[in-house]
Design an enzyme around this catalytic site. Structure first.
Site, PDB file in Angstrom:
ATOM      1  N   ASP A  96       0.181  23.438   1.291  1.00 39.70           N
ATOM      2  CA  ASP A  96       0.138  22.313   2.667  1.00 39.70           C
ATOM      3  C   ASP A  96      -1.092  21.388   2.961  1.00 39.70           C
ATOM      4  OD1 ASP A  96       0.963  22.260   5.559  1.00 39.70           O
ATOM      5  OD2 ASP A  96      -1.210  21.812   5.705  1.00 39.70           O
ATOM      6  N   GLU A 126       2.966  19.310  -1.358  1.00 40.07           N
ATOM      7  CA  GLU A 126       2.957  18.703  -0.025  1.00 40.07           C
ATOM      8  C   GLU A 126       1.858  17.520   0.538  1.00 40.07           C
ATOM      9  OE1 GLU A 126       1.529  18.915   4.047  1.00 40.07           O
ATOM     10  OE2 GLU A 126       3.807  18.112   4.675  1.00 40.07           O
TER      11      GLU A 126
END
Ligand code: GLC
Length: 673
Positions: A299, A369
């Site tokens: 993330d 990401e």
């Protein structure tokens, strides 16, 4: 008795031995004339030809036989045959190994399906989805022919950012269940051949994390686990802003310093300049790998490091009053995004994961990401370099721009952007939605969902499907905003794309038995848009998804063949998929505009007639001439054709393949070519 009994065989053997002895003793009599020796030898020879060799015959006699051409020749032929066969086998083995293309990894073979656990299935009627709920629905993945499932965070969390604010990386939040529930879910997934990808959130923790609590009061070794800077209550150290808006500095009364946060103030950034932090976070990766998870979605990694000089970031509009700069898009993030050292940390983690990948079938996958917008080269860097693999792929978010100018040309240019920038030999991937972005069914329009799904599943590489895209779920205007980002700025709320999965037309769309509502409203269209209803309809969005997903796996040209651009205009985007050696190929014609007929007669290398394999809109025609392929608004056509000609050799600049492979029909094998 047995010692004295002489059988017939014994008698013959005895005689032979005696004869043989006399043959040997011949040599002792040196005075014998050579002619008599010769005669004797001839007579012995004759005698021996009368008798065949047999087991138990004395060695000397056997040797005599063995040197005779009729025995020696076959023996030598046999010997050389064995040598030749062994060499041939070794050569074949080496060639097979050298000529076989690499097997595709599990993360390449099926779409990745994203589950937002709060919204997938509620097993305990509290209105919020949970791990047991996911377990109840594993058959849904099987139905869709999905093999990899990414589950958004379920770590212990105060849920300020719904799980992306982690209080304890080694515990499951009670709202989602227990560690036993997790282990049970993972085991059940593995039993069914499903892989689990977890969310891993390195940039920040929750402010409730024990590390932050201890850091605030200056306890060693946690004092420098976060980024603390001297400041006053009302003057942040510089102009840096948070992704969620406003200053990214927060004054802390206890420590009397400011700490840095790129997201909510309840999500303090970890200090990755501190080697202890890297070690702690590596330990957490190991913790879950040891439990058996198959991969991580990393993330917000571009936020992990910041420049230590703390200089102001340049304003996009230098004339803007600095006191009004409060959003991410008003600054160039030269000092807070993608800083030097980031790739080294990620590469290190990948290596760590590789040490758990050695067992066959247990490859651990990493996806990144990072939204880099027009700086796509920064995204590509996450693939690694020629020498070092960093991640298996960074998420390709560029198709999220498709609705900005929905057209065949826009689709082509976005696909082209990725394919032309992706380092040679790497594996592409495609995303059209996730928990942070409006649903494609809303941004592009409901009528385009099937054609977009067809594109996702027929482009080369791994498609990602956000839960609900398989049935065409759309954004929902929820009555109470839950997303903190949305509470700050309702136009940016992410709640609309996070509403509960629509399983059937029963209470709460089959998502939950709760009598007190669900954490976010159920979409009003659930009685017509739901899994159960669509499964019963062979022309539904979900049935088409399943059909193409199965086809993608079974057709080599779709799973690992060449991809070639064929056509684009304001309405249509068309491409083909083919594989050397295979005469069956596919032409995909996607309509992102108005009803039209596409004339592909100028495209050399395509046969005159193409057979309809699948259409997202029911049609009666079974085939089309290439000079006139009609498509209506939002229609996707998957056409099949047979040809011995390949398109890619004459259109090199329009074609891509990650790893070349050729099919040998005679042996039904693939080989490196
Ligand atoms: C990622 C997540 C998003 C979250 C943010 C902060 O971008 O996808 O949902 O709010 O990180 O953790």
């Amino acid at each position: 008795m047995s010692l004295t009994k002489i059988t017939n065989i014994d008698a013959v053997e005895l005689q032979e031995g005696i004869r043989n002895l006399s043959f040997q003793e011949d040599g002792d009599d040196a005075s014998d004339a050579s002619s008599s020796r010769g005669q004797q030898a001839i007579s012995m020879e004759n005698e021996y030809t009368q008798i065949k060799p047999y087991a138990g015959m004395p060695k000397e006699v056997l040797m005599r036989f063995s040197s005779k051409p009729c025995y020696r020749l076959p023996r030598e032929i046999l010997f050389w045959l064995i040598i030749a066969c062994t060499l041939a086998l070794i050569a074949v083995t080496i060639s097979v190994v050298a000529l076989s293309p690499r097997c595709m990894g599990w993360w390449q073979m099926s779409p990745v399906y994203q589950v937002y656990p709060r919204s997938f299935k509620d097993s305990n009627s509290d209105g919020v989805g949970d791990l047991k709920g996911i377990k109840e629905k594993l058959s849904h993945f099987e139905y869709l022919n999905i093999k990899s499932v990414w589950i958004s965070p379920f770590y212990k969390s105060p849920m300020r950012d719904f799980g992306y604010d982690v209080e304890d990386f080694r515990q499951i939040d009670p709202i989602f269940g227990t560690m036993e529930d997790f282990e049970d879910l993972l085991a059940s997934m593995h039993d069914k051949g499903l892989k689990m990808i977890m969310d891993y959130i390195p940039n920040h923790t929750s402010d409730k994390h024990i590390w932050f609590q201890l850091s605030r009061n200056g306890t060693e070794p946690y004092k420098d686990y976060y980024i603390w800077v001297n400041c006053t209550r009302d003057k942040p150290p510089n102009n840096w802003v948070s992704v969620f808006g406003n200053s990214s500095w927060e004054y802390d009364e206890m420590r009397q310093q400011c700490y840095f946060h790129q997201f909510l103030k309840e999500q303090p950034d970890l200090n990755f300049r501190n080697p202890r932090v890297i070690a702690e976070m590596t330990d957490i990766i190991q913790f879950w790998l040891k439990k058996g998870v198959d991969g991580f979605r990393m993330d917000a990694v571009k936020h992990m490091l910041e420049a230590t000089h703390l200089r102001n970031e340049p304003q996009v509009d230098p004339n803007q009053d600095p006191s009004t700069v409060d959003t991410e898009f008003e600054l160039y993030h030269d000092y807070t995004y993608t800083q030097q050292g980031l790739h080294e940390i990620l590469t290190q983690w990948k290596k760590e994961m590789d040490t758990y990948s050695r067992e066959s079938g247990r490859y651990r996958f990493m996806v990144i990401e990072s939204y880099d917008y027009e700086e796509i080269d920064k995204t590509m860097r996450y693939y690694g370099t020629d020498y070092v693999t960093e991640s298996d792929f960074p998420f390709n978010f560029y198709l999220l721009y498709l609705p900005d100018d929905l057209s065949g040309n826009q689709a082509k240019s976005l696909v082209h952007l990725w394919m032309s920038k992706m380092p040679k030999g790497k594996w592409p991937n495609w995303v059209v939605g996730n928990h942070d972005k409006p649903r494609i069914g809303s941004s592009a329009g409901k009528e385009y969902v099937p054609v977009i799904n067809m594109m996702l599943l027929t482009l080369p590489g791994t498609p990602t499907t956000y839960y609900g895209e398989e049935i065409g779920m759309v954004n929902v205007n929820v009555s109470v905003i839950q997303d903190p980002f949305g509470q700050n700025d309702p136009s940016n709320s992410r709640d609309p794309q996070r509403t509960p999965m629509q399983w059937n037309d029963q209470l709460n769309a089959g998502f939950s038995d709760s009598k007190n509502g669900t954490w976010l409203d159920i979409a009003p269209d659930y009685s017509t848009v739901n899994v159960e209803l669509q499964q019963a309809d062979p022309d539904s969005t979900i049935s088409q998804y399943r059909a193409i997903s199965l086809l993608r796996e079974s057709e080599l040209s779709l799973s690992r063949g060449w991809f070639c651009f064929v056509w684009s205009d304001v309405n249509v985007f068309a491409y083909l998929r083919e594989l050397d050696g295979l005469n069956k190929a596919f032409l995909v014609v996607l309509n992102f505009g108005k009803d039209t007929t596409t004339d592909l007669s100028s495209v050399s290398g395509l046969p005159d007639t193409l057979t309809v394999h699948l259409s997202t809109v029911p049609i009666s025609q079974k085939s089309f001439p290439k000079s006139g392929i009609p498509t209506s608004k939002g229609q996707g056509l998957l056409l099949e054709y047979s040809t011995s000609q390949r398109f890619h050799p004459n259109h090199e600049s329009e074609c891509y393949v990650s790893e070349k492979a050729c099919y040998l029909p005679q042996l039904n094998i693939l080989y490196n070519c």
